[in-house]
Design an enzyme around this catalytic site. Structure first.
Site, PDB file in Angstrom:
ATOM      1  N   GLY A 134     -41.158  13.015  -1.623  1.00  0.00           N
ATOM      2  CA  GLY A 134     -40.080  12.248  -1.009  1.00  0.00           C
ATOM      3  C   GLY A 134     -40.238  12.161   0.496  1.00  0.00           C
ATOM      4  N   THR A 135     -39.519  13.020   1.188  1.00  0.00           N
ATOM      5  CA  THR A 135     -39.507  13.021   2.645  1.00  0.00           C
ATOM      6  C   THR A 135     -40.908  13.032   3.263  1.00  0.00           C
ATOM      7  OG1 THR A 135     -37.386  14.146   2.554  1.00  0.00           O
ATOM      8  CG2 THR A 135     -38.576  14.296   4.619  1.00  0.00           C
ATOM      9  N   CYS A 164     -24.232  10.518  -7.809  1.00  0.00           N
ATOM     10  CA  CYS A 164     -23.296   9.523  -7.303  1.00  0.00           C
ATOM     11  C   CYS A 164     -21.879   9.944  -7.646  1.00  0.00           C
ATOM     12  CB  CYS A 164     -23.551   8.179  -7.950  1.00  0.00           C
ATOM     13  SG  CYS A 164     -25.251   7.671  -7.822  1.00  0.00           S
TER      14      CYS A 164
HETATM   15  C1  LIG Z   1     -33.817   8.544   2.888  1.00  0.00           C
HETATM   16  C2  LIG Z   1     -33.665   9.034   1.489  1.00  0.00           C
HETATM   17  C3  LIG Z   1     -33.106   8.202   0.507  1.00  0.00           C
HETATM   18  C4  LIG Z   1     -32.963   8.654  -0.793  1.00  0.00           C
HETATM   19  N1  LIG Z   1     -32.436   7.803  -1.740  1.00  0.00           N
HETATM   20  C5  LIG Z   1     -32.357   8.218  -3.037  1.00  0.00           C
HETATM   21  C6  LIG Z   1     -31.890   7.339  -4.064  1.00  0.00           C
HETATM   22  O1  LIG Z   1     -31.577   6.190  -3.827  1.00  0.00           O
HETATM   23  N2  LIG Z   1     -31.808   7.817  -5.336  1.00  0.00           N
HETATM   24  C7  LIG Z   1     -32.164   9.094  -5.647  1.00  0.00           C
HETATM   25  O2  LIG Z   1     -32.094   9.477  -6.824  1.00  0.00           O
HETATM   26  N3  LIG Z   1     -32.632   9.946  -4.695  1.00  0.00           N
HETATM   27  C8  LIG Z   1     -32.732   9.534  -3.410  1.00  0.00           C
HETATM   28  N4  LIG Z   1     -33.208  10.408  -2.456  1.00  0.00           N
HETATM   29  C9  LIG Z   1     -33.586  11.781  -2.834  1.00  0.00           C
HETATM   30  C10 LIG Z   1     -35.086  11.920  -3.013  1.00  0.00           C
HETATM   31  O3  LIG Z   1     -35.551  11.071  -4.022  1.00  0.00           O
HETATM   32  C11 LIG Z   1     -35.452  13.384  -3.343  1.00  0.00           C
HETATM   33  O4  LIG Z   1     -34.765  13.767  -4.520  1.00  0.00           O
HETATM   34  C12 LIG Z   1     -35.067  14.344  -2.248  1.00  0.00           C
HETATM   35  O5  LIG Z   1     -35.288  13.771  -0.999  1.00  0.00           O
HETATM   36  C13 LIG Z   1     -35.826  15.689  -2.326  1.00  0.00           C
HETATM   37  O6  LIG Z   1     -37.192  15.542  -2.210  1.00  0.00           O
HETATM   38  P1  LIG Z   1     -37.989  15.649  -0.813  1.00  0.00           P
HETATM   39  O7  LIG Z   1     -37.594  16.954  -0.187  1.00  0.00           O
HETATM   40  O8  LIG Z   1     -39.433  15.575  -1.178  1.00  0.00           O
HETATM   41  O9  LIG Z   1     -37.555  14.489   0.007  1.00  0.00           O
HETATM   42  C14 LIG Z   1     -33.365   9.960  -1.139  1.00  0.00           C
HETATM   43  C15 LIG Z   1     -33.924  10.785  -0.165  1.00  0.00           C
HETATM   44  C16 LIG Z   1     -34.086  10.350   1.141  1.00  0.00           C
HETATM   45  C17 LIG Z   1     -34.680  11.280   2.154  1.00  0.00           C
END
Ligand SMILES: Cc1cc2nc3c(=O)[nH]c(=O)nc-3n(C[C@H](O)[C@H](O)[C@H](O)COP(=O)(O)O)c2cc1C
Ligand SMILES: Cc1cc2nc3c(=O)[nH]c(=O)nc-3n(C[C@H](O)[C@H](O)[C@H](O)COP(=O)(O)OP(=O)(O)OC[C@H]3O[C@@H](n4cnc5c(N)ncnc54)[C@H](O)[C@@H]3O)c2cc1C
Ligand SMILES: Cc1cc2nc3c(=O)[nH]c(=O)nc-3n(C[C@H](O)[C@H](O)[C@H](O)COP(=O)(O)OP(=O)(O)OC[C@H]3O[C@@H](n4cnc5c(N)ncnc54)[C@H](O)[C@@H]3O)c2cc1C
Ligand SMILES: Cc1cc2nc3c(=O)[nH]c(=O)nc-3n(C[C@H](O)[C@H](O)[C@H](O)COP(=O)(O)O)c2cc1C
Ligand code: FES
Ligand code: FES
Lengths: 308, 246, 308, 246
Positions: free
Chosen positions: A266-267, A129
């Site tokens: 995540g995604t 942030c």
């Molecule tokens: C739509 C979306 C919203 C996210 N919101 C947050 C959040 O509020 N806080 C946070 O720490 N990470 C947030 N992330 C990051 C994910 O938790 C994660 O770190 C990141 O997407 C990588 O993992 P992935 O490739 O499996 O998605 C968000 C990711 C996505 C796609």
């Protein structure tokens, strides 16, 4: 019998499959797709002191093997979370980690205190942030501001303190060490990679453009995450919770092999909304079939894998 | 609890015109889905599922009409009878179904959910009038009570918006329902408001989760006197015309 | 008639499609696939003072929508380049940019002097190389070492000096400004994103593992590149040559829309070895069809595109 | 200059056993390709083309035998007769073709280029002997003068390496040529060396450019007394057994 459980300091998880912040709601929302109780732990959407409305304009953009989001931390705020979401988590026995975010150290400290008071067993600091006190540079990209932030939160919180690192840094090692030195119990990595999507339309001789500048996630960033985890694993001793483009059991094993102790999905929850549960089953079956009785055994074997 | 993940088998797939396809499939686990609701289809190689309205649901067979745009719809149009298809459903809220006299207005592929709605309204005993606008004759999809085309090659000439006042005057609806590009919805909402007619519109937005949690698809609505976020995926896709902040 | 030409300081290009270092050889090697003379400019493989053998082990790893390479700068060295490759470039009238690399400032300076003496019209500094004098941190990730490097090279070279930036930095703006302040004529960006590929095999109860830690390129990184270019375009005035996952005309227009003046095609040359030439034709046809008579006109229109 | 990019049309595709497919296609622009050389096929959705040896080239029709491993070969095995296929060819160097008495040794899918080589050698009047090793009966691909299987379900039992000495003693070759997994090639090279028999082996390595410029596929060879890098894609895939530094 296979034992998938693990402990991050005092925080216990039945299995190492965690769902990532922002991709799984606050509590049981995914039960329409998945048996949420079975998940190792659900990380809540990032929560701030006050509710936030998030960003204007287009928030999501699909890219090759990934997506960009610029949700802008829209969330209900900690009070609504405590009133409406926490009871569900508790009643349904869902293991969870509270993800918190803020623009100043005090915001984080205050949230950590609330978590402490409410006996929330684990929190994850989203340090991607913008830090209002240093011209909106992310907290997590500067080792000093990160150290200070984590130390202050540590003083106010007795549960499992997880620091979630941003990959958008010159030196992953520096920020990971800052988190460890500030007494974090674990590191989670990676948050999204900074990226931008552009969509052009050409109508009647004029270009129209939509841009979505935000965080890239999904399969595209898996190599970035593997590299990041591998590098920080070489310098810190606290456990690492890895994420970034995990879709399959093999992905999970890859992250274990570079030192991850647990993983976050995540995604992939968007692509396959029941994937977290499926991966737990696949991991269990793999361990059963190949006679790994504990997670430690599997992870040690993977870390010691012979290079070819 | 019945989960919203389903696997279907393609029963039919036909190309309706240059860009639009109709696809039918059923899944033993999908028991019901209502007009206005949508499904979200997993497309190989893509991160996000693609949302499509239900154009019909009959005897367990789901029908979707879709326009080929990019990779997702290209993937779907390449499927063959017998192929399996993974989708989430039912998602989103529904149009109001009662016996009110309803004017349904579609534009382009936006007509898709109106076919199913029209059928259900009639089953409730409502008098309906189905109007639609298209670019040209070759884009017209199905049968309507009124059609306009931008180039006048079929039905009346001009945008469907040009005929709103006439349609309202002639049919005197209690409610207007529309699914169309955002610019058209905006006009329809404001005309409906000026006539003090109830208006329900189906919105679109790029989606990720489909269940209201990622906050990727929010629009602003005015409710209880204040402007707030609403998700198209869960709070919508159907909104009251007058509540949407354009 | 459409005029695709542009000038980067005094360096003239017939069109803005350049082939990226390491993906197109030293001179005319791609003529087996493509009419190399038509390319705006060919950037040579990174060249060092002495020949280098590069890294041991697996050097290439495919990932979702991308690839990782750890070639380790294998190259023939500047002397062989001058003797064997330069004559081909000159005889065949291939417009080119010499990409140079080194482990110390002196290496770069010496190479720049050689380029100058040989009337090579443009050089591109690969600053993603480990800097031996600062514990093998890349030159390009620190604004001060970058400034120093570029200034020294500038003093020794009178042609078009392009600095190629690494995306693996906390602040793209800082390094871009350092390059501009040190009097570079143009910036090219991005070099590869740090990444790692892991391949696991499980045979007879033992894991075997191959890891390829290096630079990620290809479609997966396009969002990272767009973000990087967009950000630096907001702070520097010198022209930007953009690259990262460019495969299509639309990709090129996207990069133009965030401020790029020219583009480089890298990984796409492996997927479609005649792509550079095809993109030139497509760009020309697009401009013809839509009545853009110069590149400036097109690029201005794109930069001024209305946001929707 | 004739470029090395071609577009072909699939004439035949057949599954030979559980994992192996044969595919035939032709392209008007591909005039010739020699044993040992390979082609590189564009696979939809993938960054790198996939290299495959030529198993035959007859009347302009190219034949490739391939084993399904990952996404690339999955894509190719999903192609249908009439589909078009983009590939680069000819790439790499060739086996020596003359009338010397040649023992050809393949293991697994490594037999693919040996079929074409065997045919060409015979056309030159060479006496040849084609031997191959497989895991099991179900893996055997085509006809050979000698076969061993690891589990003994077809031909002799054991690894092909176990029969090297016997094959050499019985056939007394002037040259040994092999394409097989790297561990097998290493053994064959050393046995050939110990018998002072010329030996040519076809190597594999992950490739990007296919023309020697990206330096992604280098191996170490000893030439002119010093160890140097050679690219499998251009300097190879065929190397002298004794020059490879293992
Ligand atoms: C739509 C979306 C919203 C996210 N919101 C947050 C959040 O509020 N806080 C946070 O720490 N990470 C947030 N992330 C990051 C994910 O938790 C994660 O770190 C990141 O997407 C990588 O993992 P992935 O490739 O499996 O998605 C968000 C990711 C996505 C796609
Ligand atoms: C509730 C709802 C109902 C819909 N019903 C229909 C229908 O019945 N028939 C029909 O043809 N189309 C319908 N659409 C639009 C349809 O979802 C898009 O056309 C489709 O997703 C395009 O995907 P693509 O990969 O082919 O195109 P892309 O090239 O990926 O995208 C083209 C455009 O489609 C939209 N789009 C892309 N991805 C998504 C996504 N994940 N979610 C939402 N929109 C996206 C974006 O505006 C994008 O610019 C509906 C959309 C929504 C939100
Ligand atoms: C000169 C040469 C000739 C070959 N001839 C044949 C043949 O006739 N028949 C046959 O079945 N196979 C042949 N191969 C091997 C074949 O290229 C691989 O099996 C194929 O690329 C696997 O691709 P995939 O996507 O299915 O599997 P992946 O899952 O992507 O890869 C599986 C393994 O295949 C290899 N591989 C992957 N990508 C490449 C690449 N770009 N270049 C080289 N190897 C790669 C790697 O070792 C990888 O670990 C040959 C390889 C080379 C280098
Ligand atoms: C195999 C390979 C070798 C490369 N070698 C060099 C190099 O020698 N010098 C350099 O500056 N960049 C090198 N690059 C980086 C590319 O020039 C380019 O910056 C990067 O790949 C991003 O563009 P792309 O996604 O279009 O490939 C190399 C890239 C690849 C894939
Ligand atoms: S798509 Fe996730 S909130 Fe609507
Ligand atoms: S694949 Fe590029 S050098 Fe061999």
């Amino acid at each position: 019998m296979v034992d998938l459980s693990l402990k991050l300091n005092e925080f216990e998880l039945d299995n190492p499959i965690i769902t990532a912040s922002g991709t799984y709601g606050y509590s049981n929302e995914f039960e329409v797709f998945c048996d949420v109780q079975k998940i190792g732990a659900v990380v809540t959407k990032g929560i701030t002191k006050e509710p936030r409305l998030g960003n204007d304009g287009q928030r999501i953009f699909e890219t090759s093997s990934g997506m960009i989001n610029r949700i802008g931390l829209e969330n209900v705020g900690i009070q609504t979370f405590l009133k409406e979401k926490l009871p569900i988590l508790q009643e349904q026995g869902i293991n969870f980690i509270l993800n918190i975010a803020g623009s100043a150290i005090d915001d984080y400290v205050e949230l950590a205190k609330i978590a402490d008071k409410n006996k929330i067993k684990a929190i994850e600091l989203n340090v991607s942030c913008p830090n209002v006190h240093s011209g909106c540079i992310e907290f997590g990209v500067n080792k000093d501001s990160l150290y200070k932030l984590v130390s202050k939160v540590r003083d106010s919180y007795s549960g499992c303190l997880i620091v979630k690192l941003s990959p958008n840094v010159t030196s992953p090692e520096e920020v990971a060490l800052a988190a460890e030195n500030a007494d974090a119990d674990a590191i989670s990595a990676i948050n999204t990679v900074r990226g931008m999507g552009v969509k052009l339309d050409f109508v009647n001789g004029q270009f129209k453009k939509t841009t979505v500048a935000g965080g890239l996630s999904g399969k595209a960033i898996k190599p970035v995450a593997l590299s990041f985890v591998d590098r920080i694993h070489k310098v810190v001793d606290i456990p690492i919770i890895a994420m970034g483009g995990i879709y399959t059991l093999v992905d999970i094993l890859e992250f274990f092999s570079v030192g991850a102790r647990a993983v976050q999905i995540g995604t992939a929850n968007f692509t396959h909304p029941d994937i977290a549960q499926k991966l737990i089953i696949e991991l269990e079956e793999f361990m059963q079939k190949h006679k790994f009785s504990t997670l430690d055994e599997l992870q040690n074997k993977l870390k010691e894998a012979e290079y070819v | 609890m019945q989960k919203k993940n389903h696997t279907g088998k393609i029963g039919a797939i036909t190309q309706i015109n240059k860009q639009v396809y109709s696809i039918e499939f059923s899944s033993p686990t999908l028991k019901s889905i209502n007009p206005g609701q949508y499904i979200s289809i997993l497309c190989e190689g893509l991160t996000l599922r693609r949302p499509f309205s239900v154009a019909d649901f009959d005897n367990g067979v789901l029908k979707v009409l879709f326009k080929q745009k990019g990779k997702g719809t290209e993937y779907i149009s390449g499927l063959k009878v017998g192929d399996s298809i993974e989708f989430s459903a039912p998602l989103g809220n529904t149009f109001t179904i009662d016996d009110k006299k309803t004017l349904l207005i579609g534009a382009g592929i936006g007509v898709a959910p109106l076919f199913y709605l029209n059928k259900k309204l009639k089953e409730e005993g409502a008098e309906t009038f189905l109007a639609a606008g298209f670019l040209s004759k070759e884009d017209v999809l199905g049968d309507f009570d009124f059609v306009s085309t931008d180039d006048g090659t079929f039905g009346e000439k001009g945008s469907i918006c040009d005929y709103l006042e006439t349609l309202i005057k002639d049919f005197v609806p209690d409610r207007i329902v529309s699914c169309a590009p955002s610019a058209v919805l905006r006009i329809i909402s404001s005309v409906a408001k000026s006539h003090k007619i109830d208006c329900e519109i189906a919105m679109e937005k790029v989606m990720a989760c489909g269940i209201g949690i990622c906050r990727g698809c929010v629009i602003e609505v005015r409710r209880d006197g204040k402007v707030q976020n609403a998700t198209v995926c869960k709070d919508g896709p159907v909104f009251k015309g007058e509540e949407v902040v354009w």
